[in-house]
Design an enzyme around this catalytic site. Structure first.
Site, short mmCIF file in Angstrom:
data_model
loop_
_atom_site.label_atom_id
_atom_site.label_comp_id
_atom_site.label_asym_id
_atom_site.label_seq_id
_atom_site.Cartn_x
_atom_site.Cartn_y
_atom_site.Cartn_z
N ARG A 135 36.50 38.84 37.36
CA ARG A 135 36.94 39.87 36.32
C ARG A 135 36.05 39.40 35.02
O ARG A 135 35.54 40.18 34.21
CB ARG A 135 38.30 40.13 36.01
CG ARG A 135 38.99 41.06 37.21
CD ARG A 135 40.46 41.21 36.95
NE ARG A 135 40.83 42.50 37.82
CZ ARG A 135 42.08 42.69 38.10
NH1 ARG A 135 43.08 42.00 37.28
NH2 ARG A 135 42.57 43.98 38.62
N GLY A 167 42.99 45.42 45.83
CA GLY A 167 43.00 44.13 45.96
C GLY A 167 42.51 43.52 47.18
O GLY A 167 41.55 42.58 47.66
N GLY A 202 45.72 48.70 41.09
CA GLY A 202 46.60 49.93 41.04
C GLY A 202 45.65 50.98 40.49
O GLY A 202 45.95 52.08 40.68
#
Ligand code: 3PG
Ligand code: MG
Length: 398
Positions: A38, A355, A378
């Site tokens: 990330r 994920g 999500g």
């Protein structure tokens, strides 16, 4: 490029205080960042802003703290971010108030400052206007580069977009463009592969997909619920028997929408839920009563390959078997490698997210060969469900 959004192309950031919302919710191990994916994704935006002379003020959450908690401090993440962007990243021990205001006031053009976890304040998750105002006073504009937190309507992910000029960052732009190619305006035929343990967590997603894709491959534990609904005897396999009616409704919707549902035609069955448990492939009419389906079988893998061959676009969420345990990773790994090869050959646009999915593609060693792999969990699921994401909606030009 994505239309309807203001991007960094639309603003001169020199000398401006830029509140940059990113996702620093990274995996940690013993106080250190254990996966920098990330951080690497957002580096481009940070470097571009810094080089253009912005005063870069980073906002992010970490974990799900209830109030300030040292174990959820962003300080070690800010340090790791510094290594990734190869620039000094300063840190302030609060995201609002005196500590933050002083640190911001001391910033020079091009400098980068990371503020402490926004979730240390209850106003963040409540999207409390008073808290939004305290954040807003630190900046001149707001740049949202956190697609993976865009399903949250929090102060730093959404609220700021109502009170400051709002722009999409480069990572957000790339994500929206890749996702748009996958479902909103894909090259057809488009196929989805959806796996994972449970139907119950993915009902909305499946119902949305059948109206958008030409074929839907269902694998993983959730396929058992569909097989059971069709009357297949699945032994002791994981199954949500109470969702049989839901499964039948999804079949009906798919038929009405002309979406082919591709279920396993055979299965790898073991008698213990553990890695390397002895296992055998069975046809669907011969699943032993005391057996557990832990992966799709060889014929099913062939069918998935054929479905990928027929498609020009693939969107993937969820492993098709118990991929954390060898040899039950085989179906997922083979399908992932196949999709990667088709992508490399220029035949397929492949987009994956969620994920477990990223972990599965990394395990197969092919994440880099997909057209786009989202780091969102999500938010990726909500996007696949067809739901508007608050952090994206607020960016749409007003
Ligand atoms: C994520 O890690 O998926 C995002 O940062 C969102 O985190 P949350 O689920 O705690 O809101
Ligand atoms: Mg999460």
């Amino acid at each position: 490029m994505t239309t309807g959004f203001r991007t960094l192309d639309d603003v001169d950031v020199k000398g401006k205080r830029v509140l940059l919302r990113v996702d620093l919710n990274v995996p940690m191990d013993n106080g250190r960042v254990s996966d920098t994916t990330r951080l690497q994704r957002i580096a481009k935006t940070i470097i571009e802003l810094s080089e253009a002379g912005a005063r870069v003020i980073i906002l992010a959450h970490f974990g799900r703290p209830r109030g300030p908690d040292p174990k959820d401090s962003l300080k070690p993440v800010a340090t790791a971010l510094g290594y990734v962007v190869m620039r000094q990243v300063q840190f302030a021990p609060d995201c609002v108030g005196e500590a933050a205001e002083k640190a911001v006031a001391a910033l020079k053009d091009g400098e980068i400052l990371c503020l402490e976890n926004t979730r240390f304040h209850a106003g963040e998750e409540k999207n409390d206007p008073a808290f939004v105002a305290r954040l807003a006073k630190l900046g001149d504009i707001w740049v949202n580069d956190a697609f993976s937190a865009a399903h949250r309507a929090h102060a730093s992910t959404e609220g700021l977009g109502h009170v400051l000029p709002a722009y999409a960052g480069r990572t957000m732009e790339a994500e929206l463009s890749a996702l748009g190619k996958a479902l909103d305006h894909p090259a057809r035929p488009v196929i989805a592969i959806v796996g994972g343990a449970k139907v119950s967590t993915k009902i909305d997603l499946l119902e949305n997909l059948v109206s958008k894709v030409d074929a839907l491959v269902i694998g993983g534990g959730m396929a058992n619920t569909f097989l059971h609904a069709q009357g297949v005897k699945i032994g002791k396999s994981l199954c949500e028997k109470d969702l049989a009616a839901t499964a039948l409704r999804i079949f009906e919707k798919a038929e009405a929408a002309n979406c082919a549902i591709i279920l396993p035609v055979d299965a790898v069955v073991a008698f213990h839920f553990e890695a390397n448990a002895p296992s055998y492939a069975y046809g669907l009419d011969g699943i032993p009563a005391d057996g557990m389906i832990l992966d799709v079988g060889p014929q099913s893998i062939e069918r998935i390959h054929a479905a990928i061959d027929d498609a020009r676009t693939l969107v993937w969420n969820g492993p098709v078997g118990a991929f954390e345990m060898t040899p039950f990773d085989r179906g997922t790994t083979q399908a992932a490698k196949y999709a990667a090869a088709r992508t490399k050959a220029g035949k397929l646009v492949s987009v994956a997210g969620g994920g477990d999915t990223v972990a599965a593609l990394n395990h197969a060693g092919v994440a880099k060969d997909f057209t786009y792999v989202s780091t969102a969990g999500g938010a990726f699921l909500e996007w696949m469900e067809g739901k508007p994401l608050p952090g994206v909606e607020v960016l749409k030009a007003r």
